[in-house]
Design an enzyme around this catalytic site. Structure first.
Site, PDB file in Angstrom:
ATOM      1  CB  CYS A 164      -0.938   0.019   1.218  1.00 38.91           C
ATOM      2  SG  CYS A 164      -0.055   0.207   2.775  1.00 38.91           S
ATOM      3  CB  CYS A 187       4.558  -0.251   1.734  1.00 39.76           C
ATOM      4  SG  CYS A 187       3.433  -1.440   2.461  1.00 39.76           S
ATOM      5  CG  ASP A 202      58.100   3.751  23.982  1.00 42.25           C
ATOM      6  OD1 ASP A 202      58.394   3.967  25.165  1.00 42.25           O
ATOM      7  OD2 ASP A 202      57.596   2.691  23.571  1.00 42.25           O
ATOM      8  CG  ASP A 234      54.756   0.397  19.720  1.00 37.03           C
ATOM      9  OD1 ASP A 234      55.106   0.858  20.827  1.00 37.03           O
ATOM     10  OD2 ASP A 234      54.845  -0.811  19.432  1.00 37.03           O
ATOM     11  CG  ASP A 245      54.178   4.595  23.690  1.00 35.71           C
ATOM     12  OD1 ASP A 245      54.839   4.772  24.728  1.00 35.71           O
ATOM     13  OD2 ASP A 245      54.409   3.682  22.880  1.00 35.71           O
TER      14      ASP A 245
END
Length: 817
Positions: free
Chosen positions: A83, A86, A496, A699, A703
């Site tokens: 219909c 919808c 690091d 990494d 860190d």
């Protein structure tokens, strides 16, 4: 509600003032939090509150201002509707729940949905998935309709339009110019001064003025309507003065005998040529993005119901088992289930050596399987793949504004009104002092035409686009242009140790058990007890101890009352006894006697090994030494950074002796040791307090705060997602040589930006006064300079933008070690 970000591809901008006008108007909308319009990339990046405003309203505002958006349209056949409600339900689903849908209209009678959408935000597959989620179905259109990049098609159509108008311009302008010059130089005889010749000139000039040059009128009107003034206003004014004065001379011969139709026509045609070449050159600055997009294969082979099936790339889902044969591209990200091969990842990382892959290893979409057959489980597809995220990062960086661009933006905002003012003053002065209208008019036109706000607007973004594109080719990803600019000012690089200078894969090197009253008197028992405690630890050293115990097949015990002490060590009860595993310094702080192990401690630390003491019921039971090998490129990378004039600092949680051993091997300038994870950002702050611009390279999760504190955070691409998310620059390859490359590239890019800005400012500062006639009193100079003709002004103006863009394109040829 959280703000939402969207990138809109803009069509129709002609200079930096157009970008500023769109930016200003978008900011006026309620709910728009931040907007940045980039003239070079022709994109608008907008942050907005979706509860207050939607994408459709943003697009409408851009269109109201007088510009366009590169959108795509698709028609989807719908099944399952019963219909009209919808149809409304599907319409509502597409409009409200699919980000990137500009407008959706569903026709119940024809059972079709017409959708206008932004292809960089959504796809046909996502729309179909939303329709199916709503309880209906849609039939996918022919794949070929989506194969071509919508935005690129729009850009090509724009360039084709510019080219077509230029060709029309040249067809009419060339005969007009030659005929007019022939008459002016007396080469054609008396007939060429007849009135009908002027009408012929008008007939040739008019198509140029109002077809080839129509964009300048429409662009100028859009600009004035939005209470700003752009390059189009200058060109429209300058060419119109020459054209309409000439029309007036034809209609009223008493005004003069000379017409300037060739001037207006040549001005428009030359500037149109310049804009056409500029558009082509600008397109080349975005080649990096298109190359990355072109890496994606169109199809994939997956296993369904026990059979190999070739499907569209868009149909691959998470958990699908994908088969890749030698020489084929890996379609999506995944984890290898079967097979051994070497994979060429150079297109993403810039590293030429293929990487060996076997069961359990990760593979990345768009890389090439070089040798054996691989079967892998898809883990990330579509917009979640590494390649899609890299493309997004590069697009974001290219669309962002560098701080250095602020000056150019401020100048561009007042540039055109300023030029109009200078041109008006020039006209009034020359007419009042010289008493002749025509020479004053010629200078007015020359000033209007020679001024070039475009060079100012293109100076920074074209260089940023080329620089970030070059970086992507080398596996260096800048998150925004501010990071690229800041990287040029770095004085100190902090590295690091674990996972950055070293491989980040520590392994047990020595196990020393002391002959004490403790029941732990053998190496294996010491290792078993220590590994049992470390079962609850996430620290790399703890995992190395655990891995060694498993490798030796030792039966581990369950730890009770486990507790970690911030990077110093861990403790737990094993068989009722309290066992500590940690750094020797931790036990000294606790007041425990470490005398028996001091000799071993110093010897092993001088060898660059990380020591963990094992204490049982407050008595030293033994030591476990863990070694982490240096990356092959670490020493060379540090040397390269130092040769660039940078101070290199190593930051580590290790004791000073272990740190000094590694620091001396790679020859860093300063060592900061015995730093707890939570203290890393504080150490970065201390360096900054000394007045240094600091770059931090790391990494790991621990860190992340230091990466955020640093002026420029640089994440190793093989690191954790948290570190990558926090960083400003990502080295996709994980190779430390990328640090030096990123700094070299940023320096080369900013050098190009400064060259471009210098050229743009100097060009306007010198040539506007020359066009106004400041050199006229200097009789020793050629008349070409003393009285600059508008045609030469148009040529100079066209060349200025092309020069800036071409200079930016040189970055693609820059040598980055």
């Amino acid at each position: 509600m959280a703000s939402k970000d969207v990138t809109l591809p803009i069509i129709g901008m002609t200079c930096a003032n157009c970008a500023l006008s769109i930016e200003r108007n978008l900011k006026k909308l309620q709910g728009v939090e931040e907007t940045n319009v980039n003239f070079a990339s022709e994109q608008a990046s907008v942050s907005f509150d979706p509860e207050l405003i939607n994408i459709d309203e943003l697009i409408k505002k851009v269109e109201d201002v007088g510009y366009g958006i590169a959108t795509a349209k698709v028609e989807l056949p719908i099944t399952g509707m019963t219909c009209a409600n919808c149809a409304l339900s599907i319409e509502r689903t597409l409009n409200k729940k699919v980000p990137g849908v500009v407008k959706a209209s569903v026709n119940f009678a024809s059972e079709r949905a017409a959708v206008q959408y932004l292809p960089n935000l959504t796809s046909v597959e996502e729309m179909i998935a939303a329709i199916r989620q709503a309880g209906y179905d849609a039939i996918p259109p022919d794949e070929t309709g989506e194969a071509e990049d919508i935005e690129q098609r729009a850009r090509r159509a724009e360039i084709a339009d510019q080219t077509r108008k230029f060709i029309v311009g040249i067809l009419f302008t060339l005969p007009l110019f030659l005929w007019s010059m022939g008459r002016d130089f007396g080469l054609l005889g008396g007939w060429s001064h007849a009135l009908w010749v002027n009408w012929a000139f008008w007939a040739l000039a008019t198509p140029v003025q109002f077809y080839t040059g129509w964009d300048y009128y429409t662009g100028g009107w859009k600009s004035l309507k939005n209470r700003s003034a752009n390059m189009d206003v200058l060109v429209a004014m300058g060419s119109s003065v020459a054209y309409f004065y000439s029309v007036a001379v034809i209609l009223h011969p008493s005004l003069g005998s000379h017409v300037y139709f060739e001037t207006s026509a040549v001005i428009i045609t030359l500037i149109k040529l310049g804009k056409m070449l500029e558009a082509r050159a600008k397109g080349r600055t975005g080649n990096a993005i298109r190359k990355l997009m072109g890496l994606r294969p169109k199809t994939a082979t997956i296993i369904r119901d026990g059979k190999e099936v070739e499907v569209s790339l868009k149909e691959v889902k998470v958990s699908d088992v994908v088969v890749v044969r030698p020489g084929e591209k890996i379609p999506v990200d995944g984890i290898v289930l079967e097979g051994n091969s070497a994979v060429d990842e150079s297109m993403l990382t810039g590293e030429p050596i293929p990487v060996d892959k076997s069961t359990g290893d990760t593979v990345v979409g768009a890389t090439i399987n070089s040798e054996g057959l691989l079967k892998f489980r898809a883990t990330r597809v579509g917009k979640d793949t590494a390649l899609a995220q890299i493309i997004k990062l590069v697009q974001d960086a290219q669309g962002s504004k560098a701080p250095i661009q602020a000056l150019a933006d401020r100048v561009a905002a007042v540039f055109v009104p300023g030029v109009i003012g200078i041109a008006t003053i020039t006209f009034i002065l020359w007419w009042s002092l010289g008493g002749e209208f025509v020479p004053a008019m010629i200078r007015l036109v020359a000033v209007l035409i020679i001024a070039c706000p475009c060079a100012l607007g293109l100076a920074t973004p074209t260089a940023i686009m080329a620089g970030t594109g070059k970086g992507a080719e080398k596996g260096i990803l800048f998150k925004d242009s501010e990071a690229l600019e800041k990287a040029t000012k770095l004085e100190t690089i902090v590295l690091d140790k674990t996972g950055t200078l070293t491989l980040g894969k520590p392994a047990v090197a020595d196990v020393i058990a002391f002959n004490t009253s403790s029941p732990v008197q053998h190496k294996k028992e010491l290792l078993r007890i220590a590994a049992s405690v470390e079962k609850g630890s996430e620290h790399p050293v703890g995992r190395a101890i655990l891995k060694e115990a498993e490798k030796q097949g030792l039966e581990l015990l369950e730890p009770q009352e486990f507790k970690a002490s911030g990077g110093l060590g861990v403790q737990a009860r094993i068989n009722g006894q309290l066992v500590y595993v940690g750094k020797p310094g931790w036990f000294k702080e606790m007041g425990l006697d470490m005398t028996g192990g001091n000799e071993y401690v110093h010897t092993l630390q001088r060898q660059g090994k990380t020591l963990m003491a094992v204490v049982v019921e407050e008595e030293l039971a033994g030591l476990i030494a863990v070694a982490d090998s240096l990356k092959a490129e670490s020493k060379e990378a540090v040397a390269e950074l130092r040769s660039e004039g940078l101070k290199v600092v190593m930051l580590t949680g290790d004791n000073i002796e272990t740190a000094r051993s590694i620091g001396e091997e790679v020859q860093v300038d300063e060592i900061i040791a015995e730093v707890r994870p939570e203290e890393k950002s504080m150490k970065i702050k201390e360096l900054q307090d000394r007045g240094q611009m600091v770059g931090m390279v790391g990494d790991g999760i621990n860190d992340a705060p230091a990466l955020a504190q640093a002026d420029v955070g640089i994440a190793i691409g093989t690191g954790t997602d948290v570190a990558i998310e926090t960083a400003d620059v990502i080295l996709a390859s994980g190779n430390l040589a990328g640090i030096s490359r990123s700094i070299q590239l940023s320096r080369a890019t900013m050098r190009t930006v400064k060259e471009n800005l210098f050229w743009a400012f100097i060009y306007n500062m010198i040539l506007i006064p020359v066009a106004a006639g400041v050199l006229y009193p200097l009789e020793f100079l050629p008349s070409l300079l003393r009285q600059l003709h508008p045609i030469l002004a148009a040529l100079a103006m066209a060349l200025s933008s092309i020069t800036v863009v071409s200079n930016s394109l040189r970055l693609y040829r820059a040598k980055i070690k």
